[in-house]
Design an enzyme around this catalytic site. Structure first.
Site, PDB file in Angstrom:
ATOM      1  CE  LYS A 115      -4.356  -1.708   1.814  1.00 10.12           C
ATOM      2  NZ  LYS A 115      -5.436  -1.534   2.778  1.00 10.12           N
ATOM      3  CE  LYS A 197      -8.803 -11.917  -2.688  1.00 12.76           C
ATOM      4  NZ  LYS A 197      -8.435 -11.666  -1.297  1.00 12.76           N
ATOM      5  CE  LYS A 200     -13.226  -4.457  -1.070  1.00 12.96           C
ATOM      6  NZ  LYS A 200     -13.923  -4.112   0.156  1.00 12.96           N
TER       7      LYS A 200
END
Ligand code: TRP
Length: 334
Positions: A115, A197, A200
């Site tokens: 992040k 994966k 979103k």
């Protein structure tokens, strides 16, 4: 333990639109755990502000996520469904636990490194101590089990380390939580790149099925899904695209890969993709209908939000008071 039941805690961030992966991999299984455990399912909006959020959007998404929990089948009378930001104990315990967590430990967190690289202009202290807030979430309710995806196992590990460290100094204050690895949820991959994966936050809209996608969109995305070159429906390593579609089909219809291979023996990818799309449509339709209904009933949702926040506050305060006493904070005068 609450009323002889083990305690379960989990949460999801109210950022981005939930995908089929979130549903089949997590939410759907949460529903099946409500009888066995005393469950706390939080909308972890405090975690969301570790990256910049638009206020109106954050509020809207938090409510939408809470509504989805219920629409997916979680009974809000049995499960404590609430906003993290409504329960002050999360922040209070997180501060205390910060003082029992080492910089070096946090520096090793792979999600922080990812992040920080993604948001290089805003590497704030909250992003760094994100795992400590997560530890507070879990330990506040004395959770025995925590269903999480693989990407969160490292955070659960640090939660256990912090709890053990604290207990080592002050005695048995916290229950040491275990990751929940039961009948594991399906791991759903991107429809455009089956090595990733389903997410979103994928920039490619065709890569993910969103829970609110309409039937035409769902079918179209499955038609465009990346497949392989063997041209047969076989569950194997060499066909990651087809394997992902088989996993989705299995999760929607509660069948096994062998059954799917048999059912589609001799058929091509086209037929199979349509069938997968249709299964997903029929799984999501009732969920979407319940969501629409619930969204209209403001008074009902508000009452759930209020009641469950009070319940969460009650249980979290029990732990918090114990912790405050142990570390030597002055007693409250009543
Ligand atoms: N960090 C988790 C995620 O992004 C969400 C989360 C916050 C969580 N607190 C939690 C999950 C406590 C389980 C338990 O998926």
């Amino acid at each position: 333990m609450i009323d002889d039941k083990k305690v379960l805690f989990s949460g999801m961030q109210s950022t981005g639109n939930l995908t089929l992966g979130n549903y089949l991999g997590a939410l759907k299984n949460w529903v099946s755990l409500s009888d066995e455990y005393e469950c706390f399912y939080s909308v972890v909006d405090m975690h969301s502000i570790t990256v910049r959020q638009d206020p109106a959007e954050l509020r809207k998404r938090a409510r939408s996520l809470l509504t989805l929990y219920i629409a997916a089948g979680l009974d809000p009378k049995k499960n404590c469904i609430y906003y993290q930001s409504h329960v002050s104990g999360h922040a209070e315990l997180a501060w205390i636990l910060n003082c029992f967590t080492y910089m070096g430990e946090l520096n090793r967190m792979t999600q922080f490194k990812d992040k920080a690289a993604k948001h290089a202009d805003n590497i704030n202290a909250g992003l760094f101590t994100y795992p400590v807030l997560m530890a507070a979430d879990i330990l506040l309710y004395q959770a025995d089990v925590v269903p999480v995806g693989k990407d969160q196992l490292q955070h659960l590990e640090i939660t256990r380390d912090i709890a053990q460290r604290f207990n080592g100094i002050y005695g048995d204050v916290f229950t040491i939580p275990e990751p929940y690895v039961g009948k594991s949820g399906a791991r759903i991959m991107s429809l455009q790149d089956p090595s990733k994966k389903m997410s979103k936050s994928d920039e490619n809209q065709n890569a993910s099925i969103y829970l609110m996608d309409d039937p035409d969109t769902i079918i179209r995305k499955f038609k465009r899904a990346v497949t392989d070159s063997e041209a047969c429906v076989r569950y194997c390593e060499e066909q990651p695209g087809i394997r992902n579609l088989i996993d989705i089909y299995c999760a929607c219809n509660d069948v096994k890969p062998e059954d799917v291979e048999k059912e589609f023996d001799g058929k091509g990818y086209g037929d199979f993709k349509m069938a997968v799309g249709e299964s997903v449509v029929s799984v999501l339709k009732p969920l979407q209908e319940r969501y629409e209904q619930l969204s209209k009933d403001k008074a009902y949702l508000d009452s759930i939000i209020k009641e469950n926040a009070e319940k969460a506050q009650y249980y979290s305060n029990k732990t918090l008071r114990k912790v405050q006493k142990k570390i030597g904070f002055p007693e409250r005068i009543r």
